[in-house]
Design an enzyme around this catalytic site. Structure first.
Site, PDB file in Angstrom:
ATOM      1  N   ALA A 151      -1.381 -12.106   4.927  1.00 32.61           N
ATOM      2  CA  ALA A 151      -1.036 -13.526   5.007  1.00 32.61           C
ATOM      3  C   ALA A 151      -2.185 -14.424   4.591  1.00 32.61           C
ATOM      4  O   ALA A 151      -1.968 -15.589   4.226  1.00 32.61           O
ATOM      5  CB  ALA A 151      -0.599 -13.878   6.429  1.00 32.61           C
ATOM      6  N   GLY A 175       0.832  -1.202   0.000  1.00 33.52           N
ATOM      7  CA  GLY A 175       0.000   0.000   0.000  1.00 33.52           C
ATOM      8  C   GLY A 175       0.860   1.241   0.000  1.00 33.52           C
ATOM      9  O   GLY A 175       1.387   1.674  -1.019  1.00 33.52           O
ATOM     10  N   GLY A 176       1.061   1.824   1.197  1.00 39.06           N
ATOM     11  CA  GLY A 176       1.910   3.009   1.300  1.00 39.06           C
ATOM     12  C   GLY A 176       3.360   2.679   1.575  1.00 39.06           C
ATOM     13  O   GLY A 176       4.220   3.552   1.520  1.00 39.06           O
ATOM     14  N   GLU A 224      -2.432  -8.897   7.810  1.00 40.10           N
ATOM     15  CA  GLU A 224      -1.188  -8.436   7.197  1.00 40.10           C
ATOM     16  C   GLU A 224      -0.865  -9.114   5.872  1.00 40.10           C
ATOM     17  O   GLU A 224       0.306  -9.393   5.571  1.00 40.10           O
ATOM     18  CB  GLU A 224      -0.032  -8.588   8.189  1.00 40.10           C
ATOM     19  N   THR A 275       4.679   1.798   4.465  1.00 40.89           N
ATOM     20  CA  THR A 275       5.092   2.435   5.713  1.00 40.89           C
ATOM     21  C   THR A 275       5.334   1.460   6.866  1.00 40.89           C
ATOM     22  O   THR A 275       5.532   1.890   8.001  1.00 40.89           O
ATOM     23  CB  THR A 275       4.037   3.462   6.158  1.00 40.89           C
ATOM     24  N   TYR A 321       4.039   4.244  23.987  1.00 34.23           N
ATOM     25  CA  TYR A 321       4.813   4.407  22.755  1.00 34.23           C
ATOM     26  C   TYR A 321       6.192   4.933  23.129  1.00 34.23           C
ATOM     27  O   TYR A 321       6.322   6.048  23.642  1.00 34.23           O
ATOM     28  CB  TYR A 321       4.093   5.383  21.832  1.00 34.23           C
ATOM     29  N   SER A 329       1.480   7.972  10.310  1.00 32.66           N
ATOM     30  CA  SER A 329       1.767   7.640   8.908  1.00 32.66           C
ATOM     31  C   SER A 329       0.712   8.183   7.953  1.00 32.66           C
ATOM     32  O   SER A 329       0.730   7.863   6.755  1.00 32.66           O
ATOM     33  CB  SER A 329       1.839   6.119   8.753  1.00 32.66           C
ATOM     34  N   TYR A 330      -0.214   9.006   8.458  1.00 35.46           N
ATOM     35  CA  TYR A 330      -1.394   9.467   7.722  1.00 35.46           C
ATOM     36  C   TYR A 330      -1.090   9.942   6.300  1.00 35.46           C
ATOM     37  O   TYR A 330      -1.805   9.604   5.353  1.00 35.46           O
ATOM     38  CB  TYR A 330      -2.054  10.598   8.519  1.00 35.46           C
ATOM     39  N   ARG A 336      13.386  11.665  12.349  1.00 37.24           N
ATOM     40  CA  ARG A 336      14.212  10.463  12.390  1.00 37.24           C
ATOM     41  C   ARG A 336      15.230  10.465  11.255  1.00 37.24           C
ATOM     42  O   ARG A 336      16.407  10.119  11.449  1.00 37.24           O
ATOM     43  CB  ARG A 336      13.346   9.211  12.306  1.00 37.24           C
TER      44      ARG A 336
END
Length: 531
Positions: free
Chosen positions: A260, A130-131, A258, A133, A449, A195-196, A388
């Site tokens: 799978a 997809g993205g 994911e 990310t 987090y 990650s938007y 980062r």
């Protein structure tokens, strides 16, 4: 626009660190500038691993033409792994041993089915993309020859029901595009993870994503009312009503799978009216313990803000609660912990919730800081991944991990993970700065987090691998879940197997064998390869 191949997001938004921050990293952590410049994309030696002519023809027929089968080096490099710090360090050094043989771009559900059937006949593994990310190895299959299934052409709003307040979206739709399409009809999804800007609807569903406004809008898996899954064995459609007692909820089997079990080709989601107003404000607490207790009060007894998060003392001091202002915090005004409370909705609703929540936060020892900290957080809420990249450029190592547990276990989990990370990296000769925030709250618990910054050292990937493994062990020992919203991928897989238990894993293996008999869908991701 494609994401930066060797980092995060839009290359135009990457900015170097100020000299003051570089000096702080040098003095505090012993960070040294990189001795070797990263390689250029054009200089990367790409393994041949081309499809044979028959396979190329079969896949081109499946996706509607040769132009939708990409085998050039740049496209394949851009679809190699995800965006974890080890991923970026490896690709910056030109390591692309696990590059896809080709990148396929289907236009719809039927073409995805055709690709999966063709790959089953050809023995080619398939990684839905997809993205790009993923930060947990979700795009790094344990199969040498595979194709990446890029869903970017499947980027439409298929249906919108304003009466039921539902929308059916295709999986390749990026979150900003989805919000723009829904806004044309006066609605929002309300899903805004870090990650938007780059992540996609299909990725949100496949990983059980959780957005920064989850306190108000809920997690993505709570928003999903129906979905369609393409598998090598056919199609699964789930969700005929908002809720049902017709057996186990198969949506929940697909959400978080994911890639799978199959490829998600459409998602029907709950939508809400675009809020009339948004207000974000800051609060100060004397300690992380005190602030956590205040968040628990709101999560359990209300009124619950739309956004609710709390930075610990270290994260507050460094200024990571406002990533666009990193390093600018004034120690004289940064003692304690900063909380962000955000409210979205009608003017009347926002005013009511703010007033009542303020009374609770004050009663719990909070000091109001006004809207300036909240607005700065909102302005910089997607900036941390760019930070980062700048840290990596300066020779620092920066990475994150997350977990969740019940409120009663939060103190133990917080201490255990901090100790594991600090002890392991210090032993490796790269003592870290470990920061943490409560990122998502629920009536019964919350997510933690963690952000880790250290010198890169002589082998940063090996250093981090040892530290991450130690943190994973600490998470399980302290009663936490191995992941709250990043997903399992390959990085968390072995600990997920332990968390789920052998009988549950055998049940999931049985599902995979029925839907993917050849084991070609994202092999080694989520579940270990079978012997």
């Amino acid at each position: 626009m494609d994401m930066l191949w060797s980092g995060w997001g839009d290359p135009a938004r990457a900015t170097p660190l100020p000299d003051s921050v570089i000096g702080l990293l040098r003095d505090l952590l012993g960070v040294k500038p990189r001795a070797v410049d990263p390689v250029e994309l054009a200089d990367i030696a790409v393994p041949e691993r081309q499809l044979d002519p028959a396979a190329h023809r079969a896949l081109a027929a499946a996706v509607g033409g040769e132009e939708h089968v990409r085998t050039d080096a740049e496209t394949r490099i851009r679809h190699t792994r995800g965006k974890s710090t080890p991923d970026l360090l490896r690709i910056r050094e030109g390591e692309v041993d696990d590059i896809p043989a080709a990148v396929l771009l289907p236009a719809g559900h039927d073409e995805v089915l055709a690709v999966l059937r063709a790959c089953a006949e050809l023995g080619l593994a398939v990684v839905p993309f997809g993205g790009g990310t993923s930060v947990v190895g979700g795009l790094a299959p344990r199969r040498r020859t595979f194709v990446a299934l890029d869903l970017r052409r499947m980027d439409g709003l298929l249906a919108l029901d304003p009466v039921s307040r539902t929308a059916t979206l295709q999986p390749g739709l990026r979150a900003p595009q989805a919000e723009a399409l829904l806004a044309e009809h006066g609605f929002t999804l309300g899903h805004f993870p870090q990650s938007y800007e780059w992540a996609t609807i299909g990725g949100f569903a496949a990983t059980r994503s959780s957005g920064q406004a989850s306190a108000g809008y809920g997690r993505f898996d709570e928003m999903v009312l129906a979905l369609t899954l393409a598998t090598p064995e056919g199609t699964i459609d789930t969700g005929r009503a908002p809720r049902s007692a017709a057996g186990p909820d198969l949506r929940q089997l697909v959400l978080g799978s994911e890639g799978a079990f199959g490829v998600i080709t459409s998602v029907t989601v709950r939508i809400r009216p675009v809020p009339q107003t948004r207000v974000y404000e800051g609060w100060r607490f004397a300690s992380f313990e005190e602030g956590s207790a205040a968040l628990r009060r709101l999560a359990q007894d209300g009124p619950r803000p739309t956004v609710l998060r709390l930075s610990d003392e270290t994260e507050t001091l460094i200024g990571l609660a406002q990533p666009d202002a990193i390093g600018s915090a004034d120690a004289s005004t940064s003692a304690g912990c900063t909380a962000i409370a955000g409210y979205e909705g009608t003017e009347e609703d926002v005013s009511y919730r703010r007033e009542r929540a303020a009374a609770v936060l004050s009663e719990c020892g909070g000091t109001p800081l006004g809207t300036e900290p909240g607005e700065r957080w909102a302005h910089g809420r997607y900036s941390a991944p760019y930070l980062r990249d700048s840290l990596l450029d300066a020779g620092a190592f920066a990475e994150t991990l997350e977990t969740a547990t019940f409120w009663s276990r939060i103190p133990e989990l917080y201490a255990a993970v901090r100790d594991a990370l600090t002890g392991t990296l210090t032993e490796a000769g790269t003592p870290p700065l470990v920061m943490c925030h409560v990122s998502h709250v629920y009536e019964n618990g919350a997510s933690l987090y963690f952000t880790v910054v250290s010198a890169q050292g002589d082998d940063p990937v090996a250093h981090w691998t040892r530290a991450k493994h130690a943190a994973n062990e600490a998470i399980l020992a302290a009663g936490g879940t191995i992941t709250h919203h990043h997903g399992v991928g390959t990085d968390h897989r072995d600990w997920y197997v332990r968390e789920a238990g052998p009988l549950a894993v055998d049940a999931l293996r049985a599902v995979k064998r029925r839907l993917d008999p050849e084991g070609l869908l994202n092999p080694g991701v989520l579940l270990p390869l079978e012997d």
